[in-house]
Scaffold this motif. Structure first.
Motif, PDB file in Angstrom:
ATOM      1  N   ASP A 144       4.712  18.010   7.370  1.00 47.03           N
ATOM      2  CA  ASP A 144       3.535  19.066   7.422  1.00 47.03           C
ATOM      3  C   ASP A 144       2.368  18.174   8.096  1.00 47.03           C
ATOM      4  N   TYR A 145       2.150  18.083   9.183  1.00 47.30           N
ATOM      5  CA  TYR A 145       1.057  17.460   9.972  1.00 47.30           C
ATOM      6  C   TYR A 145      -0.175  18.253   9.638  1.00 47.30           C
ATOM      7  N   THR A 146      -0.173  19.419   9.508  1.00 45.45           N
ATOM      8  CA  THR A 146      -1.615  20.150   8.862  1.00 45.45           C
ATOM      9  C   THR A 146      -2.161  19.225   7.791  1.00 45.45           C
ATOM     10  N   SER A 147      -1.491  18.575   7.066  1.00 41.35           N
ATOM     11  CA  SER A 147      -2.275  17.811   6.012  1.00 41.35           C
ATOM     12  C   SER A 147      -2.916  16.635   6.471  1.00 41.35           C
ATOM     13  N   LEU A 148      -2.894  16.359   7.845  1.00 48.14           N
ATOM     14  CA  LEU A 148      -3.577  15.262   8.381  1.00 48.14           C
ATOM     15  C   LEU A 148      -4.742  15.585   9.293  1.00 48.14           C
ATOM     16  N   TYR A 149      -4.692  16.973   9.526  1.00 51.46           N
ATOM     17  CA  TYR A 149      -5.603  17.245  10.697  1.00 51.46           C
ATOM     18  C   TYR A 149      -6.831  17.823  10.272  1.00 51.46           C
ATOM     19  N   ASP A 150      -7.839  17.779  11.170  1.00 56.37           N
ATOM     20  CA  ASP A 150      -9.259  17.968  10.717  1.00 56.37           C
ATOM     21  C   ASP A 150      -9.535  19.013  11.789  1.00 56.37           C
ATOM     22  N   PRO A 151      -9.418  20.446  11.294  1.00 54.85           N
ATOM     23  CA  PRO A 151      -9.742  21.463  12.298  1.00 54.85           C
ATOM     24  C   PRO A 151     -11.407  21.427  12.694  1.00 54.85           C
ATOM     25  N   GLU A 152     -12.187  20.824  11.753  1.00 56.15           N
ATOM     26  CA  GLU A 152     -13.568  20.948  12.637  1.00 56.15           C
ATOM     27  C   GLU A 152     -13.646  20.116  13.443  1.00 56.15           C
ATOM     28  N   VAL A 153     -13.117  18.784  13.750  1.00 53.46           N
ATOM     29  CA  VAL A 153     -13.174  18.111  14.624  1.00 53.46           C
ATOM     30  C   VAL A 153     -12.337  18.403  15.597  1.00 53.46           C
ATOM     31  N   GLY A 174       0.743  -1.149   0.039  1.00 54.08           N
ATOM     32  CA  GLY A 174      -0.043   0.072   0.078  1.00 54.08           C
ATOM     33  C   GLY A 174       0.893   1.470   0.134  1.00 54.08           C
ATOM     34  N   GLN A 175      -0.019   2.519  -0.102  1.00 52.53           N
ATOM     35  CA  GLN A 175       0.776   3.719  -0.050  1.00 52.53           C
ATOM     36  C   GLN A 175       0.197   4.537   1.012  1.00 52.53           C
ATOM     37  N   PHE A 176       0.289   4.380   2.405  1.00 50.97           N
ATOM     38  CA  PHE A 176      -0.376   4.968   3.330  1.00 50.97           C
ATOM     39  C   PHE A 176       0.615   5.692   3.969  1.00 50.97           C
ATOM     40  N   ILE A 177       0.048   6.894   4.211  1.00 54.86           N
ATOM     41  CA  ILE A 177       0.963   8.005   5.365  1.00 54.86           C
ATOM     42  C   ILE A 177       0.226   8.032   6.640  1.00 54.86           C
ATOM     43  N   SER A 178       1.139   7.302   7.487  1.00 55.47           N
ATOM     44  CA  SER A 178       0.347   7.044   9.060  1.00 55.47           C
ATOM     45  C   SER A 178       0.895   8.381   9.772  1.00 55.47           C
ATOM     46  N   GLN A 179      -0.116   8.834  10.574  1.00 51.93           N
ATOM     47  CA  GLN A 179      -0.083  10.036  11.572  1.00 51.93           C
ATOM     48  C   GLN A 179       0.927   9.545  12.636  1.00 51.93           C
ATOM     49  N   VAL A 180       0.669   8.336  13.269  1.00 48.85           N
ATOM     50  CA  VAL A 180       1.194   7.811  14.499  1.00 48.85           C
ATOM     51  C   VAL A 180       2.664   7.422  13.947  1.00 48.85           C
ATOM     52  N   ASP A 181       3.085   6.841  12.814  1.00 47.71           N
ATOM     53  CA  ASP A 181       4.245   6.389  12.519  1.00 47.71           C
ATOM     54  C   ASP A 181       5.113   7.619  12.162  1.00 47.71           C
ATOM     55  N   ASN A 182       4.686   8.771  11.684  1.00 48.60           N
ATOM     56  CA  ASN A 182       5.440   9.819  11.432  1.00 48.60           C
ATOM     57  C   ASN A 182       5.894  10.605  12.658  1.00 48.60           C
ATOM     58  N   GLY A 183       4.799  10.516  13.579  1.00 43.50           N
ATOM     59  CA  GLY A 183       5.170  11.185  14.865  1.00 43.50           C
ATOM     60  C   GLY A 183       6.528  10.528  15.615  1.00 43.50           C
ATOM     61  N   TRP A 184       6.568   9.323  15.635  1.00 41.33           N
ATOM     62  CA  TRP A 184       7.594   8.445  16.028  1.00 41.33           C
ATOM     63  C   TRP A 184       9.006   8.616  15.440  1.00 41.33           C
TER      64      TRP A 184
END
Length: 450
Positions: A179-188, A142-152
């Motif tokens: 750039d973590y803004t690309s994964l952030y949902d500001p509405e939630v 797959g071609q997944f970009i993971s928030q948690v993995d990038n954090g580590w």
């Protein structure tokens, strides 16, 4: 792997030199403490040899998994952002513990940084799987970009930049570009789990539970200024009371932080209050404390809750009649599975009578005497091999998962370094402005578990 004949002798001398005997009540306690630290350093020595033997020398990327089978050794020559971050922090840990010289550590990490600069990325964030031999994206996974993995990975880069000033320019640029803004949902006010590049789509789910391992990426994103600090307060301590599908109906009330109302809920097990993780596993709760000063700063919230989870994991094992404790996702003889102390989760994983070594070492700073006893018990299950502890054992059948996972080996290495060297990896992380800026978030919160 290089042989270091004088390691044991130098280890003892180092321990004696670093130990402040005035803080120890008696000579016997001093001797016991020296002995335990020597045991831990011996484990670290064997554990780091895994990284020496199974990190590609041309790319500086560690194999995800190595299994010992009757037919030989099976090597999974893939790696993730988390594995890369843990390898770098393990190398810093090895240098701090006297296993590597500073020159060796810097040389190793420079190779990794050179690869990171060249790897294919998305908005500065890394794909979830790369081939270790050439750094290409492992597209069949797959071609997944993971928030948690990038954090580590970010955490590892920050630690390296503070440990080795000569590398700081390279690490700072890589972290800045993530750039973590690309994964952030500001509405939630929460992060999506990640982004599928092939589908061009963010995940439908958010990382909503606070007491889980993605909080490291949340902390870093706040520290960078990618997301507002209000995000920290938009995460669920427990799910709302009206969500009756969860394991317990939580107790507690609302508190306001930075203008955000937070439901400070709690669960209860054996008469003890705690804030649950999602599955009830040790690494969800305690892995973030490898870099975040939760024990030191979150004395009324995360640090206290970490202590409760250690105590309750031990109590859960006793209640089940298991001879050892430490429940967390781990390798099995045929694959990988999620394990936990089930009552500690919002939607708890099963325990499977399966104990994993990394869960023991994550508890070091909260229950060192219990950890030492548990280490001895695990060794009785013949769980100790060439590269330290095998990944898991079924304590009812004695069946071993003769596997070494880069992630789990890394958790063991960093846990030992933090314990023996008084929180050295956390100190490096918090020396960076990204680690310093959100510290007030750790300090001001009060969980309803007092």
């Amino acid at each position: 792997m290089k042989k270091r004949k004088l390691f044991g002798f130098l280890l003892t001398i180092s321990l004696l030199a670093n130990l402040n005997l005035t803080s120890v009540a008696s000579a016997s306690e001093a001797s016991s403490l020296i002995g335990f630290r020597a045991e831990l350093k011996a484990v670290a020595y064997k554990t780091y040899s895994f990284f020496e033997d199974y990190t590609d020398p041309s790319t500086g990327m560690t194999y995800d998994e190595v299994r010992i089978t009757e037919d030989g050794t099976q090597e999974a020559k893939r790696t993730s952002p988390t594995n890369i971050g843990m390898y770098m922090m393990s190398t810093v840990s090895a240098q701090q513990l006297g296993i590597l010289s500073k020159e060796e550590a810097v040389k190793r990490i420079q190779i990794t940084l050179h690869s990171l600069e060249k790897l294919e990325k998305w908005n500065g964030l890394y794909y979830n799987w790369y081939n270790t031999d050439d750094g290409t994206v492992k597209r069949d996974w797959g071609q997944f970009i993971s928030q948690v993995d990038n954090g580590w990975l970010s955490a590892g880069l920050i630690v390296v930049g503070q440990a080795y000033e000569e590398l700081r320019g390279d690490t700072s640029k890589l972290v800045k570009d993530m750039d973590y803004t690309s994964l952030y949902d500001p509405e939630v006010g929460q992060f999506r789990g990640g982004y599928d590049v092939a589908k061009g789509k963010l995940t439908d789910h958010h990382y909503g539970m606070f007491y889980t391992e993605p909080r490291v990426a949340s902390y870093i994103a706040i520290g960078k200024g990618d997301v507002p600090k209000e995000h920290w307060w938009k995460l669920y301590r427990t799910m709302p009371k009206e969500w009756d599908w969860q394991a317990q109906i939580p107790q507690g009330g609302n508190l306001q932080y930075d203008g955000v109302n937070v439901f400070e809920g709690n669960y209860e097990y054996n008469g003890v209050k705690f804030v649950p993780s999602w599955g009830g596993s040790m690494f969800e709760g305690l892995m973030p404390g490898l870099v975040l000063k939760e024990k030191e700063l979150g004395t009324k919230a995360l640090g206290l809750n970490n202590k409760r989870h250690v105590e309750l994991q031990i109590a859960y094992a006793k209640e089940k009649g298991y001879p050892a404790w430490g429940f967390s996702p781990a390798a099995t003889p045929t694959g990988y599975s999620e394990f936990a102390a089930t009552p500690l989760g919002t939607s708890g994983y099963k325990d499977g009578a399966t104990v994993t070594a990394h869960a023991t070492f994550l508890a070091l700073e909260y229950a060192p005497e219990s950890v030492r006893k548990n280490m001895k018990t695990l060794k009785k299950f013949k769980m100790y091999g060439k590269y330290g502890f095998y990944d898991s054992v079924n304590v009812e059948t004695g069946e071993l998962a003769k596997a070494y996972l880069a992630l789990d080996q890394g958790m063991i290495m960093v846990s030992i370094a933090n314990y023996v060297k008084d929180g050295v990896i956390r100190d490096y992380f918090h020396s960076d402005p990204i680690g310093q800026k959100p510290e007030e978030l750790l300090q001001k919160e009060v969980f309803s578990i007092q």
